[in-house]
Design a protein around this motif. Structure first.
Motif, PDB file in Angstrom:
ATOM      1  N   ALA A 123       0.811  -1.212   0.000  1.00 43.43           N
ATOM      2  CA  ALA A 123       0.000   0.000   0.000  1.00 43.43           C
ATOM      3  C   ALA A 123       0.849   1.268   0.000  1.00 43.43           C
ATOM      4  O   ALA A 123       0.373   2.338  -0.405  1.00 43.43           O
ATOM      5  CB  ALA A 123      -0.929   0.006   1.219  1.00 43.43           C
ATOM      6  N   ARG A 124       2.101   1.164   0.431  1.00 45.05           N
ATOM      7  CA  ARG A 124       2.959   2.351   0.510  1.00 45.05           C
ATOM      8  C   ARG A 124       3.659   2.666  -0.809  1.00 45.05           C
ATOM      9  O   ARG A 124       4.390   3.660  -0.890  1.00 45.05           O
ATOM     10  CB  ARG A 124       4.008   2.170   1.609  1.00 45.05           C
ATOM     11  CG  ARG A 124       3.416   2.100   3.020  1.00 45.05           C
ATOM     12  CD  ARG A 124       4.537   2.020   4.051  1.00 45.05           C
ATOM     13  NE  ARG A 124       4.035   2.039   5.404  1.00 45.05           N
ATOM     14  CZ  ARG A 124       3.712   0.960   6.091  1.00 45.05           C
ATOM     15  NH1 ARG A 124       3.834  -0.231   5.523  1.00 45.05           N
ATOM     16  NH2 ARG A 124       3.270   1.054   7.325  1.00 45.05           N
ATOM     17  N   ALA A 125       3.448   1.845  -1.817  1.00 45.75           N
ATOM     18  CA  ALA A 125       4.130   2.041  -3.104  1.00 45.75           C
ATOM     19  C   ALA A 125       3.421   3.123  -3.919  1.00 45.75           C
ATOM     20  O   ALA A 125       2.901   2.871  -5.018  1.00 45.75           O
ATOM     21  CB  ALA A 125       4.192   0.725  -3.870  1.00 45.75           C
ATOM     22  N   VAL A 126       3.381   4.326  -3.373  1.00 48.33           N
ATOM     23  CA  VAL A 126       2.727   5.470  -4.015  1.00 48.33           C
ATOM     24  C   VAL A 126       3.654   6.672  -3.861  1.00 48.33           C
ATOM     25  O   VAL A 126       4.239   6.882  -2.792  1.00 48.33           O
ATOM     26  CB  VAL A 126       1.367   5.784  -3.347  1.00 48.33           C
ATOM     27  CG1 VAL A 126       0.687   6.947  -4.048  1.00 48.33           C
ATOM     28  CG2 VAL A 126       0.464   4.559  -3.354  1.00 48.33           C
ATOM     29  N   HIS A 127       3.806   7.472  -4.923  1.00 46.24           N
ATOM     30  CA  HIS A 127       4.638   8.677  -4.811  1.00 46.24           C
ATOM     31  C   HIS A 127       3.989   9.630  -3.808  1.00 46.24           C
ATOM     32  O   HIS A 127       2.811   9.980  -3.947  1.00 46.24           O
ATOM     33  CB  HIS A 127       4.770   9.361  -6.170  1.00 46.24           C
ATOM     34  CG  HIS A 127       5.870  10.378  -6.211  1.00 46.24           C
ATOM     35  ND1 HIS A 127       5.815  11.571  -5.524  1.00 46.24           N
ATOM     36  CD2 HIS A 127       7.076  10.370  -6.845  1.00 46.24           C
ATOM     37  CE1 HIS A 127       6.910  12.265  -5.729  1.00 46.24           C
ATOM     38  NE2 HIS A 127       7.696  11.554  -6.539  1.00 46.24           N
ATOM     39  N   PRO A 128       4.726  10.066  -2.788  1.00 45.47           N
ATOM     40  CA  PRO A 128       4.108  10.854  -1.715  1.00 45.47           C
ATOM     41  C   PRO A 128       3.570  12.207  -2.157  1.00 45.47           C
ATOM     42  O   PRO A 128       2.682  12.765  -1.511  1.00 45.47           O
ATOM     43  CB  PRO A 128       5.250  11.019  -0.703  1.00 45.47           C
ATOM     44  CG  PRO A 128       6.508  10.820  -1.490  1.00 45.47           C
ATOM     45  CD  PRO A 128       6.161   9.817  -2.541  1.00 45.47           C
ATOM     46  N   ARG A 129       4.076  12.764  -3.267  1.00 48.69           N
ATOM     47  CA  ARG A 129       3.605  14.078  -3.720  1.00 48.69           C
ATOM     48  C   ARG A 129       2.479  13.996  -4.744  1.00 48.69           C
ATOM     49  O   ARG A 129       1.932  15.024  -5.146  1.00 48.69           O
ATOM     50  CB  ARG A 129       4.776  14.868  -4.315  1.00 48.69           C
ATOM     51  CG  ARG A 129       5.866  15.198  -3.299  1.00 48.69           C
ATOM     52  CD  ARG A 129       6.957  16.030  -3.931  1.00 48.69           C
ATOM     53  NE  ARG A 129       8.029  16.306  -2.978  1.00 48.69           N
ATOM     54  CZ  ARG A 129       9.137  16.979  -3.277  1.00 48.69           C
ATOM     55  NH1 ARG A 129       9.305  17.440  -4.518  1.00 48.69           N
ATOM     56  NH2 ARG A 129      10.062  17.183  -2.368  1.00 48.69           N
ATOM     57  N   ARG A 130       2.146  12.792  -5.136  1.00 49.76           N
ATOM     58  CA  ARG A 130       1.094  12.615  -6.128  1.00 49.76           C
ATOM     59  C   ARG A 130      -0.252  12.474  -5.423  1.00 49.76           C
ATOM     60  O   ARG A 130      -0.370  11.741  -4.439  1.00 49.76           O
ATOM     61  CB  ARG A 130       1.392  11.383  -6.980  1.00 49.76           C
ATOM     62  CG  ARG A 130       0.431  11.145  -8.124  1.00 49.76           C
ATOM     63  CD  ARG A 130       0.923  10.031  -9.021  1.00 49.76           C
ATOM     64  NE  ARG A 130       2.058  10.464  -9.829  1.00 49.76           N
ATOM     65  CZ  ARG A 130       2.800   9.645 -10.560  1.00 49.76           C
ATOM     66  NH1 ARG A 130       2.537   8.348 -10.564  1.00 49.76           N
ATOM     67  NH2 ARG A 130       3.800  10.110 -11.278  1.00 49.76           N
ATOM     68  N   THR A 131      -1.255  13.178  -5.902  1.00 44.31           N
ATOM     69  CA  THR A 131      -2.571  13.066  -5.288  1.00 44.31           C
ATOM     70  C   THR A 131      -3.190  11.715  -5.622  1.00 44.31           C
ATOM     71  O   THR A 131      -2.752  11.013  -6.546  1.00 44.31           O
ATOM     72  CB  THR A 131      -3.519  14.177  -5.777  1.00 44.31           C
ATOM     73  OG1 THR A 131      -3.802  13.962  -7.167  1.00 44.31           O
ATOM     74  CG2 THR A 131      -2.906  15.552  -5.572  1.00 44.31           C
ATOM     75  N   ALA A 132      -4.219  11.375  -4.865  1.00 43.28           N
ATOM     76  CA  ALA A 132      -4.902  10.110  -5.104  1.00 43.28           C
ATOM     77  C   ALA A 132      -5.457  10.055  -6.526  1.00 43.28           C
ATOM     78  O   ALA A 132      -5.329   9.041  -7.227  1.00 43.28           O
ATOM     79  CB  ALA A 132      -6.029   9.925  -4.090  1.00 43.28           C
ATOM     80  N   GLU A 133      -6.067  11.147  -6.958  1.00 38.98           N
ATOM     81  CA  GLU A 133      -6.620  11.189  -8.316  1.00 38.98           C
ATOM     82  C   GLU A 133      -5.525  11.069  -9.362  1.00 38.98           C
ATOM     83  O   GLU A 133      -5.673  10.323 -10.351  1.00 38.98           O
ATOM     84  CB  GLU A 133      -7.392  12.496  -8.524  1.00 38.98           C
ATOM     85  CG  GLU A 133      -8.090  12.574  -9.877  1.00 38.98           C
ATOM     86  CD  GLU A 133      -8.875  13.861 -10.017  1.00 38.98           C
ATOM     87  OE1 GLU A 133     -10.108  13.785 -10.076  1.00 38.98           O
ATOM     88  OE2 GLU A 133      -8.238  14.944 -10.057  1.00 38.98           O
ATOM     89  N   ASP A 134      -4.399  11.770  -9.170  1.00 41.20           N
ATOM     90  CA  ASP A 134      -3.300  11.700 -10.130  1.00 41.20           C
ATOM     91  C   ASP A 134      -2.699  10.296 -10.176  1.00 41.20           C
ATOM     92  O   ASP A 134      -2.321   9.796 -11.242  1.00 41.20           O
ATOM     93  CB  ASP A 134      -2.216  12.722  -9.789  1.00 41.20           C
ATOM     94  CG  ASP A 134      -2.647  14.153 -10.081  1.00 41.20           C
ATOM     95  OD1 ASP A 134      -3.628  14.318 -10.828  1.00 41.20           O
ATOM     96  OD2 ASP A 134      -2.009  15.086  -9.557  1.00 41.20           O
ATOM     97  N   HIS A 135      -2.578   9.673  -8.997  1.00 43.74           N
ATOM     98  CA  HIS A 135      -2.034   8.310  -8.939  1.00 43.74           C
ATOM     99  C   HIS A 135      -2.898   7.356  -9.764  1.00 43.74           C
ATOM    100  O   HIS A 135      -2.382   6.577 -10.576  1.00 43.74           O
ATOM    101  CB  HIS A 135      -1.962   7.844  -7.487  1.00 43.74           C
ATOM    102  CG  HIS A 135      -1.682   6.378  -7.341  1.00 43.74           C
ATOM    103  ND1 HIS A 135      -0.424   5.836  -7.517  1.00 43.74           N
ATOM    104  CD2 HIS A 135      -2.514   5.337  -7.063  1.00 43.74           C
ATOM    105  CE1 HIS A 135      -0.483   4.524  -7.339  1.00 43.74           C
ATOM    106  NE2 HIS A 135      -1.734   4.200  -7.069  1.00 43.74           N
TER     107      HIS A 135
END
Length: 315
Positions: free
Chosen positions: A94-106
Motif C-alpha cells: 500500500a505504501r508504493a505510491v509517490h508521496p507528492r502525487r494526489t490520489a486522483e493523479d495516482h
C-alpha cells in the motif's frame, strides 16, 4: 455503488499453481507448491512470516520468474493477456505510491499506463471512500487511507480476479468491515478473490476456502470450516447443578472430563447429543450444553508450529 460498471460479467477465470518453485541460491522460497483459487469464492492465503506467500503472489503477477512449475490464470500466464489490469487487480504494498502525487493523479497515471479510461477513476475513489481526499497528496495519507487507495488501484480495471496481500493492515474497524463486505460482493458477482492476512479473526469471518503454506510448501487447502474441523478434537462444555455427579457418570461412560478448564466441565470424546443423553439417563439437569471448537488462530498456530522460521519464547 456496485464495484462493476460493465453489467454482467463473463465467467471469471481462476488461479492455479502447479509445482510452483522459486529458489534463491541454496534457499527455497517456494517449493513444489500446487493449489487452486476458484471463481465466486473468497480464498484466504495463510502462512507464517517467510512462508513464501508474497513470493507466490509476485510470481502470479509476473514480477518474479519461477525457478520451476507455473502459476496461471485460466491456463495462461499474466504476460499473455493484452490488458492484464482488466483481468487481475492487485495490491502488494500500500505504501508504493509517490508521496507528492494526489490520489486522483495516482489513479489517472495507472489508468493511462494500463490502457484504461479515466472515467473509472472517480468511481473507484467513491467506492473506497476517498472522494473527499482525491486532491490530497498521498504523503499525507494514513496507512488505512493508503490501503484504500491501493484497493482502488486494484479495482480500476474492473478485474475478474482480485489479489490482495495484507489489505487489512492499518484499517480501522469500520474499514475492516467495509472491506469484508466488498470482498463478499465481488465474490458473489463470480469473481476470484485471493487475499492474505495475519488477522485470523477477520480471516475466519471473511474467507470461504483456505490455502495454508509453510516454508514454501502446501500444508492444507480446503474450506475454512473443514480446515478447523479436521484439526480440532471434538469437545463439549456442560454446566450442571451437580457438576461432580455429571463428571462421574461421564467418566464412567468413557469420556474425558476436565473440571478446571473454565466454567463448567470440558468434555472430550463425545458430542452434545451423547452428553445430553447420559445426563438425562442419570436424571442430572443441565444448565448449559454447547459444542466447543478451536478458533482458526489456534488451529493455524498448532499446524504451522514446525513451519515457522521465527518463534517467540515465553518471558
Amino acid at each position: 455503488m456496485k464495484p462493476s460498471t460493465h453489467g454482467h460479467l463473463p465467467a471469471a477465470p481462476g488461479i492455479r499453481a502447479e509445482g510452483l518453485t522459486k529458489q534463491y541460491g541454496n534457499k527455497f522460497a517456494v517449493r513444489g507448491l500446487s493449489f487452486d483459487a476458484k471463481p465466486g469464492v473468497i480464498t484466504g492465503f495463510l502462512g507464517p512470516n517467510g512462508a513464501g506467500k508474497s513470493t507466490t503472489l509476485r510470481m502470479l503477477l509476473g514480477l518474479t520468474r519461477p525457478t520451476a512449475g507455473r502459476i496461471t490464470i485460466d491456463g495462461r500466464s499474466i504476460a499473455e493477456f493484452d490488458r492484464p489490469a482488466r483481468v487481475v487487480g492487485a495490491l502488494l504494498d500500500a505504501r508504493a505510491v509517490h508521496p507528492r502525487r494526489t490520489a486522483e493523479d495516482h489513479l489517472s497515471a495507472f489508468a493511462q499506463a494500463a490502457g484504461l479510461g479515466r472515467e473509472r477513476v472517480a468511481q473507484v475513489l467513491e467506492l473506497v471512500g476517498l472522494s473527499g481526499a482525491a486532491h490530497r497528496p498521498a504523503g499525507e495519507f494514513s496507512l488505512g487511507m493508503l490501503q484504500r487507495l491501493g484497493i482502488a488501484t486494484a479495482l480500476l480495471g474492473d478485474p475478474q480476479i482480485l489479489v490482495l496481500d495484507e489489505p487489512l493492515n492499518g484499517l480501522d474497524p469500520e474499514g475492516i468491515r467495509w472491506l469484508r463486505l466488498l470482498l463478499r460482493r465481488l465474490a458473489d458477482e463470480g469473481r476470484t478473490v485471493l487475499f492474505s492476512s495475519h488477522l485470523m479473526s477477520e480471516m475466519a469471518l471473511t474467507a470461504d476456502d483456505l490455502i495454508v503454506i509453510g516454508q514454501g510448501r502446501l500444508i492444507a487447502q480446503m474450506s475454512l470450516d473443514a480446515f478447523v474441523d479436521a484439526h480440532t478434537e471434538q469437545r463439549v462444555r456442560a454446566r450442571a447443578a451437580s457438576p461432580d455427579d455429571l463428571a462421574r457418570v461421564l467418566r464412567r461412560s468413557g469420556l474425558q472430563v476436565d473440571a478446571g478448564a473454565g466454567p463448567g466441565l470440558l468434555i472430550t470424546g463425545g458430542d452434545t447429543a451423547t452428553v445430553g443423553r447420559i445426563a438425562a439417563a442419570e436424571g442430572i439437569a443441565l444448565e448449559e450444553l454447547v459444542q466447543v471448537r478451536d478458533s482458526l488462530e489456534e488451529v493455524f498456530l498448532t499446524l504451522t508450529r514446525d513451519a515457522t522460521d521465527y518463534e517467540s519464547r515465553a518471558a
